[in-house]
Design a protein around this motif. Structure first.
Motif, PDB file in Angstrom:
ATOM      1  N   ILE A   7       0.868  -1.168   0.000  1.00 60.97           N
ATOM      2  CA  ILE A   7       0.000   0.000   0.000  1.00 60.97           C
ATOM      3  C   ILE A   7       0.903   1.215   0.000  1.00 60.97           C
ATOM      4  N   TYR A   8       0.684   2.090  -0.978  1.00 61.35           N
ATOM      5  CA  TYR A   8       1.539   3.266  -1.083  1.00 61.35           C
ATOM      6  C   TYR A   8       0.770   4.412  -1.716  1.00 61.35           C
ATOM      7  N   GLN A   9       1.322   5.599  -1.547  1.00 67.36           N
ATOM      8  CA  GLN A   9       0.787   6.792  -2.188  1.00 67.36           C
ATOM      9  C   GLN A   9       1.794   7.194  -3.261  1.00 67.36           C
ATOM     10  N   PRO A  10       1.376   7.255  -4.532  1.00 64.88           N
ATOM     11  CA  PRO A  10       2.348   7.550  -5.584  1.00 64.88           C
ATOM     12  C   PRO A  10       2.908   8.956  -5.457  1.00 64.88           C
ATOM     13  N   VAL A  11       4.161   9.106  -5.830  1.00 66.49           N
ATOM     14  CA  VAL A  11       4.798  10.424  -5.820  1.00 66.49           C
ATOM     15  C   VAL A  11       4.795  10.960  -7.237  1.00 66.49           C
ATOM     16  N   LYS A  12       4.880  12.259  -7.377  1.00 62.70           N
ATOM     17  CA  LYS A  12       4.867  12.844  -8.717  1.00 62.70           C
ATOM     18  C   LYS A  12       6.195  12.562  -9.406  1.00 62.70           C
ATOM     19  N   THR A  13       6.124  12.380 -10.700  1.00 60.75           N
ATOM     20  CA  THR A  13       7.338  12.124 -11.462  1.00 60.75           C
ATOM     21  C   THR A  13       8.011  13.444 -11.800  1.00 60.75           C
ATOM     22  N   ALA A  14       9.194  13.373 -12.353  1.00 63.17           N
ATOM     23  CA  ALA A  14       9.911  14.578 -12.737  1.00 63.17           C
ATOM     24  C   ALA A  14       9.227  15.298 -13.896  1.00 63.17           C
ATOM     25  N   MET A  15       8.403  14.591 -14.632  1.00 68.23           N
ATOM     26  CA  MET A  15       7.712  15.189 -15.773  1.00 68.23           C
ATOM     27  C   MET A  15       6.402  15.867 -15.376  1.00 68.23           C
ATOM     28  N   GLN A  16       5.987  15.732 -14.124  1.00 67.56           N
ATOM     29  CA  GLN A  16       4.745  16.343 -13.669  1.00 67.56           C
ATOM     30  C   GLN A  16       5.035  17.617 -12.906  1.00 67.56           C
ATOM     31  N   SER A  17       4.198  18.622 -13.123  1.00 68.57           N
ATOM     32  CA  SER A  17       4.332  19.821 -12.307  1.00 68.57           C
ATOM     33  C   SER A  17       3.264  19.844 -11.224  1.00 68.57           C
ATOM     34  N   LYS A  19       0.260  17.917  -8.641  1.00 73.05           N
ATOM     35  CA  LYS A  19       0.208  16.765  -7.745  1.00 73.05           C
ATOM     36  C   LYS A  19      -1.160  16.095  -7.764  1.00 73.05           C
ATOM     37  N   SER A  20      -1.912  16.237  -8.857  1.00 69.24           N
ATOM     38  CA  SER A  20      -3.275  15.722  -8.880  1.00 69.24           C
ATOM     39  C   SER A  20      -3.325  14.202  -8.832  1.00 69.24           C
ATOM     40  N   ARG A  21      -2.356  13.518  -9.368  1.00 72.71           N
ATOM     41  CA  ARG A  21      -2.370  12.050  -9.376  1.00 72.71           C
ATOM     42  C   ARG A  21      -1.687  11.438  -8.161  1.00 72.71           C
ATOM     43  N   THR A  22      -1.409  12.240  -7.161  1.00 68.09           N
ATOM     44  CA  THR A  22      -0.730  11.733  -5.972  1.00 68.09           C
ATOM     45  C   THR A  22      -1.603  11.813  -4.734  1.00 68.09           C
ATOM     46  N   LYS A  23      -2.880  12.079  -4.880  1.00 67.40           N
ATOM     47  CA  LYS A  23      -3.747  12.276  -3.725  1.00 67.40           C
ATOM     48  C   LYS A  23      -4.442  11.001  -3.268  1.00 67.40           C
ATOM     49  N   PHE A  24      -4.294   9.908  -3.978  1.00 67.23           N
ATOM     50  CA  PHE A  24      -4.951   8.664  -3.610  1.00 67.23           C
ATOM     51  C   PHE A  24      -3.920   7.629  -3.162  1.00 67.23           C
ATOM     52  N   TRP A  25      -4.417   6.531  -2.610  1.00 59.31           N
ATOM     53  CA  TRP A  25      -3.576   5.436  -2.139  1.00 59.31           C
ATOM     54  C   TRP A  25      -3.812   4.223  -3.020  1.00 59.31           C
ATOM     55  N   ILE A  26      -2.782   3.449  -3.268  1.00 66.19           N
ATOM     56  CA  ILE A  26      -2.871   2.283  -4.152  1.00 66.19           C
ATOM     57  C   ILE A  26      -2.531   1.023  -3.379  1.00 66.19           C
ATOM     58  N   LEU A  27      -3.357  -0.014  -3.573  1.00 66.25           N
ATOM     59  CA  LEU A  27      -3.061  -1.350  -3.069  1.00 66.25           C
ATOM     60  C   LEU A  27      -2.703  -2.179  -4.292  1.00 66.25           C
ATOM     61  N   GLU A  28      -1.460  -2.646  -4.327  1.00 72.48           N
ATOM     62  CA  GLU A  28      -0.958  -3.387  -5.483  1.00 72.48           C
ATOM     63  C   GLU A  28      -0.384  -4.707  -4.996  1.00 72.48           C
ATOM     64  N   PHE A  29      -0.793  -5.790  -5.626  1.00 67.36           N
ATOM     65  CA  PHE A  29      -0.309  -7.104  -5.237  1.00 67.36           C
ATOM     66  C   PHE A  29       1.123  -7.307  -5.711  1.00 67.36           C
ATOM     67  N   ASN A  30       1.905  -8.005  -4.892  1.00 65.06           N
ATOM     68  CA  ASN A  30       3.303  -8.258  -5.237  1.00 65.06           C
ATOM     69  C   ASN A  30       3.384  -9.237  -6.394  1.00 65.06           C
ATOM     70  N   LYS A  31       4.406  -9.067  -7.173  1.00 69.37           N
ATOM     71  CA  LYS A  31       4.625  -9.942  -8.319  1.00 69.37           C
ATOM     72  C   LYS A  31       5.291 -11.229  -7.840  1.00 69.37           C
ATOM     73  N   SER A  32       4.770 -12.343  -8.320  1.00 71.57           N
ATOM     74  CA  SER A  32       5.360 -13.635  -7.964  1.00 71.57           C
ATOM     75  C   SER A  32       6.208 -14.117  -9.138  1.00 71.57           C
TER      76      SER A  32
END
Length: 96
Positions: A7-17, A19-32
């Motif tokens: 579970i993490y909150q994405p950070v903005k990339t260097a190409m973004q000015s 922060k609209s895509r960083t306000k939510f939290w993501i649950l991502e399953f680990n890769k097996s």
């Protein structure tokens, strides 16, 4: 089957000015482990959970979902940047 997710909150990339895509939290399953077809070069897996990313409004909602569905999780947080608000004229105060 024991599921593990992060579970993490994405950070903005260097190409973004913004922060609209960083306000939510993501649950991502680990890769097996995945199987690779050496003839075609395709990668396959029997676990389709790896393709799922769930978005939540808050961190508490993501944690509650993981606990309700018996998913073990790793919580990753990042340091918040401190915003210093100053006037444009403040840039020239020390240049006397």
């Amino acid at each position: 089957m024991n599921q593990r997710a992060k579970i993490y909150q994405p950070v903005k990339t260097a190409m973004q000015s913004g922060k609209s895509r960083t306000k939510f939290w993501i649950l991502e399953f680990n890769k097996s482990n995945s199987n690779k077809d050496f003839v075609m070069g395709w990668t396959s897996s029997s676990n389709t959970d790896e393709q799922i990313k769930l978005k939540f409004e808050t961190q508490e909602q993501a944690i509650a979902y993981a606990k309700e569905n018996n998913i073990q999780f790793d919580l990753t947080t990042h340091k918040k940047n401190k915003l210093i608000i100053k006037a444009y004229a403040d840039n020239f105060l020390n240049n006397v």
